[in-house]
Scaffold this motif. Structure first.
Motif, mmCIF file in Angstrom:
data_model
loop_
_atom_site.group_PDB
_atom_site.id
_atom_site.type_symbol
_atom_site.label_atom_id
_atom_site.label_comp_id
_atom_site.label_asym_id
_atom_site.label_seq_id
_atom_site.Cartn_x
_atom_site.Cartn_y
_atom_site.Cartn_z
ATOM 1 N N LYS A 169 0.846 -1.195 0.000
ATOM 2 C CA LYS A 169 0.000 0.000 0.000
ATOM 3 C C LYS A 169 0.882 1.245 0.000
ATOM 4 C CE LYS A 169 -0.797 0.622 5.023
ATOM 5 N NZ LYS A 169 -0.470 2.043 5.142
ATOM 6 N N HIS A 170 0.258 2.376 -0.322
ATOM 7 C CA HIS A 170 0.909 3.684 -0.245
ATOM 8 C C HIS A 170 -0.195 4.718 0.003
ATOM 9 C CE1 HIS A 170 -0.392 3.556 -4.434
ATOM 10 N NE2 HIS A 170 0.491 2.606 -4.683
ATOM 11 N N ASP A 171 -0.730 4.692 1.218
ATOM 12 C CA ASP A 171 -1.833 5.598 1.544
ATOM 13 C C ASP A 171 -1.583 6.433 2.796
ATOM 14 O OD1 ASP A 171 -2.133 3.707 3.553
ATOM 15 O OD2 ASP A 171 -3.988 2.861 2.760
ATOM 16 N N GLU A 172 -0.343 6.419 3.308
ATOM 17 C CA GLU A 172 0.012 7.224 4.463
ATOM 18 C C GLU A 172 1.325 7.953 4.209
ATOM 19 O OE1 GLU A 172 -0.688 5.411 8.543
ATOM 20 O OE2 GLU A 172 -0.492 3.599 7.307
ATOM 21 N N ILE A 220 -7.874 2.588 -6.826
ATOM 22 C CA ILE A 220 -7.403 2.188 -5.496
ATOM 23 C C ILE A 220 -7.120 3.449 -4.677
ATOM 24 C CG2 ILE A 220 -5.670 0.871 -4.208
ATOM 25 C CD1 ILE A 220 -5.213 -0.724 -6.835
ATOM 26 N N PRO A 221 -8.089 3.888 -3.889
ATOM 27 C CA PRO A 221 -7.879 5.083 -3.077
ATOM 28 C C PRO A 221 -7.001 4.832 -1.858
ATOM 29 C CG PRO A 221 -10.057 4.181 -2.661
ATOM 30 C CD PRO A 221 -9.472 3.376 -3.775
ATOM 31 N N HIS A 222 -7.004 3.587 -1.365
ATOM 32 C CA HIS A 222 -6.213 3.231 -0.190
ATOM 33 C C HIS A 222 -6.234 1.717 -0.050
ATOM 34 C CE1 HIS A 222 -9.933 2.339 2.074
ATOM 35 N NE2 HIS A 222 -10.429 3.390 1.464
ATOM 36 N N GLY A 223 -5.466 1.206 0.889
ATOM 37 C CA GLY A 223 -5.482 -0.219 1.186
ATOM 38 C C GLY A 223 -4.395 -0.998 0.477
ATOM 39 N N TRP A 224 -4.274 -2.263 0.893
ATOM 40 C CA TRP A 224 -3.318 -3.185 0.289
ATOM 41 C C TRP A 224 -3.823 -3.590 -1.091
ATOM 42 C CZ3 TRP A 224 0.553 -2.986 3.567
ATOM 43 C CH2 TRP A 224 0.303 -2.909 4.946
ATOM 44 N N HIS A 225 -2.971 -3.537 -2.114
ATOM 45 C CA HIS A 225 -3.371 -3.999 -3.441
ATOM 46 C C HIS A 225 -2.376 -5.017 -3.958
ATOM 47 C CE1 HIS A 225 -1.619 0.040 -3.514
ATOM 48 N NE2 HIS A 225 -0.995 -0.278 -4.632
#
Length: 282
Positions: A169-172, A220-225
């Protein structure tokens, strides 16, 4: 409510076969269109920097008084392509025949239009064994430092292999990770199918397991993908488009701790012998 899996044609608005904007995705920066023409199309970039990236066919791109000849390619599985970067607040004229991806990012700086030949696109083999894939890093920060927000790359996965794996992920915005909104645009060779998984953290749930085919998108706005699963017999292509609020244009990811150990297994394996599937050679 945002739809995360957008089947082929579900967002079409001629001459665009696909339209994803920050507003339709429910976020702030990343966008993607696919342009289908046999002739000429003129558009304005507005607040977005963009690329003209051939999926099939070639074209001439005019922007800011410059003319760029883009050789393009027969399809995404035939070769690495050349492309053009165009800045925000520009008028762009595309002449040609084919289908072209227009990845975009809402940005603040107006930069210079540029052409990049296929021979200058770094091709990376990532992973090993059944987690092998080819990454064409045509618009990553290291390969193309001339964009303000936009990050984009192509991934080609041989049939039967898994990519975007281990899940990440990369949301933080924190050490070792940055905040990026991401679009996956898919093409599958031979009319086949593939699968894309996205799942959330405890405080930010999201749950996607999509069967994808050529022309489909997953936002993919957030989360593990991951993983992106190429079914046996059908090679998988996807175009990643990313942008985010960070002051520095960078691509920093965090693996799901439950599956990060997978990377350690690659040291004892070779990449899939079918790779690389494409190069800059015609």
């Amino acid at each position: 409510m945002t739809k995360y899996h957008l089947p082929q044609g579900s967002t079409a608005s001629a001459p665009y076969g696909l339209v994803v904007t920050p507003e339709t995705a429910g976020w702030t920066y990343s966008g993607l269109r696919t342009l289908e023409i046999d002739g000429e199309h003129v558009f304005g970039t507005g607040e977005e920097e963009m690329l003209v990236l051939p999926l099939n066919g070639g074209c001439t791109v005019e922007c800011d008084g410059a003319t760029f000849e883009v050789a393009g390619r027969e399809d995404v599985f035939s070769r690495v392509t050349d492309f053009v970067y165009v800045p925000r607040e520009a008028t762009v004229r595309v002449r040609g025949s084919g289908r072209f991806a227009l990845p975009s990012a809402r940005c603040e700086r107006r930069l210079t239009a540029r052409y990049v030949p296929a021979e200058d696109v770094p091709v990376e083999l990532r992973g090993a064994g059944v987690a092998s894939r080819q990454v064409n890093n045509f618009c990553t920060p290291e390969a193309f430092p001339y964009a303000d927000k936009l990050i984009a790359c192509e991934v080609i996965t041989p049939g039967g292999c898994w990519s975007s794996y281990p899940p990440h992920k990369h949301d933080e915005a924190r050490e070792g990770e940055c905040e990026l909104e991401e679009i996956y645009y898919f093409e599958v060779a031979g009319g086949g199918m593939a699968y894309q998984r996205v799942y959330g953290t405890e405080d930010r749930p999201i749950d996607v397991l999509a069967e994808v085919r050529t022309g489909d998108v997953v936002v993919i706005p957030h989360g593990w993908h991951g993983p992106s699963m190429a079914t046996p017999g059908y090679d998988l292509y996807y175009l990643n488009v990313m942008a985010g609020p960070g002051a520095e244009r960078q691509w920093l990811i965090c693996d799901d701790p439950a599956h990060a150990w997978i990377r350690e297994t690659w040291a004892g394996q070779e990449p899939d012998p079918r790779l690389p599937l494409t190069s800059a050679a015609e």
